[in-house]
Design a protein around this motif. Structure first.
Motif, short mmCIF file in Angstrom:
data_model
loop_
_atom_site.label_atom_id
_atom_site.label_comp_id
_atom_site.label_asym_id
_atom_site.label_seq_id
_atom_site.Cartn_x
_atom_site.Cartn_y
_atom_site.Cartn_z
N ILE A 131 0.84 -1.20 0.00
CA ILE A 131 0.00 0.00 0.00
C ILE A 131 0.88 1.25 0.00
O ILE A 131 0.64 2.20 -0.74
N MET A 132 1.90 1.23 0.83
CA MET A 132 2.76 2.43 0.91
C MET A 132 3.51 2.67 -0.39
O MET A 132 3.68 3.82 -0.81
N TRP A 135 0.97 4.05 -2.72
CA TRP A 135 0.61 5.41 -2.27
C TRP A 135 1.65 6.42 -2.74
O TRP A 135 1.33 7.52 -3.20
N LEU A 181 -5.11 4.09 -7.62
CA LEU A 181 -4.39 3.30 -6.61
C LEU A 181 -4.52 1.81 -6.92
O LEU A 181 -3.56 1.06 -6.85
N LEU B 10 -9.52 -1.83 0.72
CA LEU B 10 -8.53 -0.82 0.35
C LEU B 10 -8.57 0.36 1.32
O LEU B 10 -7.53 0.87 1.77
N LEU B 14 -5.70 1.63 3.81
CA LEU B 14 -5.20 3.02 3.81
C LEU B 14 -5.20 3.59 5.23
O LEU B 14 -4.27 4.28 5.64
N MET B 17 -2.33 2.53 7.23
CA MET B 17 -0.99 2.92 6.78
C MET B 17 -0.27 3.66 7.89
O MET B 17 -0.81 4.62 8.44
#
Lengths: 204, 184
Positions: A131-132, A135, A181, B10, B14, B17
């Protein structure tokens, strides 16, 4: 007789500083988190918050009348951020314009995020690292709207006020940001799969 | 659509994170820097001081143009006269007057009087402006926008009155003639 500005500006410095501290200290962690998500860097996030505080301190009188300080501060911080990004880019392409987002949303890789089922992403295991990494590849404006809407859960109306954009535009911007994304995540999966296939078949 | 849901995987990912912490003490430093930055900004090349109720003998920095201190119940003491601030014709500058009060003064009357070659910006047709205000305990900063109109000496006098007591601080200014005037 109307009082001149310098009359209204009479305040004790000490009490101003204390009042500023009292008003703002509790919001700094949240502002910093937003700044980090927007910028992707601790240093830049700190600089952004510092810049915000420096600009807001002389506006203490305005702040006293606010019901909701944090969204207002967020709005100011967003503007500072946009200015920073524009300066950094030094490009005719302006940050935050929908036209740019339209261009971005064209699937240049041929991998359509729209076609990816959410379940597929769940199977993919959305690890923090992935995810990072995805991102960090998002544009700044996509990071901003996803931060505000999907992470901090501001409503579209609130975000519209903060970043001066129509709700309809924001709605599609959030949608595109998510799609982007997902596209990055899917592309990464295909790239990885391609590398695995290549190495397992012995192809160069 | 499913990705609109707050429970969308998702979105959940997020929200999870990680955000690294800022440097220790960042909030304190940032707040202090914001204040300090503004004070540097506000630090004009001209300042005057007046302290309410106690004698005060210290000049603050090289920027101090005049210092006048008074003691409650004592007769007025003339304000200190110093060479003061030099301005060019048409130059605008803020002159800070620091009023250091040991207690809150409700309904204090402040009168600013300009004499000679300067005027208060925005009050070009007046040589005296007065208003009533509340002075807080501690340092109150009165930033006076002065503009030089003609060459020659000038004075900016601030008078503070409260419950029959008066304090006064005067800043001497000199407006230099333009170069061609000097030659002539």
């Amino acid at each position: 007789m109307a009082l001149p500005d310098f009359v209204r500006s009479i305040r004790t410095r000490e009490s101003r500083a204390l009042e500023f501290d009292r008003l703002f200290r509790e919001h700094i962690p949240a502002l910093y988190r937003s700044a980090y998500r927007w910028t992707g860097s601790t240093d830049r996030a700190e600089d952004l918050v510092q810049d915000l505080l420096t600009r807001l301190y002389p506006r203490l009188d305005d702040m006293r009348t606010l019901d909701q300080l944090k969204p207002w501060a967020m709005r100011v911080m967003y503007r500072i951020f946009v200015d920073q990004v524009r300066r950094e880019r030094r490009s005719p392409v302006q940050f935050g314009f929908e036209e740019e987002l339209e261009d971005e949303s064209d699937g240049e890789s041929g991998v359509s995020a729209e076609g990816v089922e959410p379940e597929a992403l769940v199977e993919r295991e959305l690890t923090q690292e992935r995810i990072m990494a995805a991102w960090s590849k998002l544009s700044e404006d996509h990071r901003v709207v996803l931060t505000m809407h999907d992470i901090e859960e501001y409503s579209l109306v609130e975000i519209a006020h903060m970043i001066d954009a129509p709700v309809g535009t924001l709605k599609s911007r959030v949608h595109r940001a998510r799609a982007r994304l997902r596209e990055i995540l899917v592309r990464e999966r295909f790239d990885t799969a391609g590398r695995v296939t290549s190495s397992s078949t012995g192809e160069p | 659509m499913s990705q609109e849901s707050p429970n969308d995987p998702l979105r959940q990912a997020l929200r999870q994170m990680p955000v690294p912490s800022p440097r220790p003490g960042f909030a304190e430093e940032a707040l202090a820097r914001a204040v300090a930055s503004h004070e540097r900004e506000a630090k004009r090349p001209a300042r005057a001081f007046v302290r309410w109720e106690t004698w005060f003998g210290a000049a603050v920095g090289a920027a101090v143009a005049a210092l006048a201190t008074f003691l409650v119940m004592r007769p007025d003491v003339p304000s200190a006269q110093e060479p003061g601030i030099t301005l060019a014709i048409n130059e605008s500058r803020n002159v800070d007057v620091l009023i250091d009060s040991e207690r809150t003064l409700d309904g204090a009357m402040i009168r600013v009087v300009t004499t000679g070659s300067v005027e208060l910006e925005g009050f070009e047709d007046k040589h005296s402006v007065e208003w009533q205000t509340r002075l807080e305990r501690g340092r109150n900063v009165l930033s006076l926008p002065v503009v030089a109109r003609t060459s020659g000496p000038a004075q900016l006098v601030t008078v503070i009155e409260h419950e029959g007591r008066t304090r006064k601080v005067a800043v001497n200014l000199l407006v230099k003639p333009q170069k061609h005037d000097e030659v002539a």
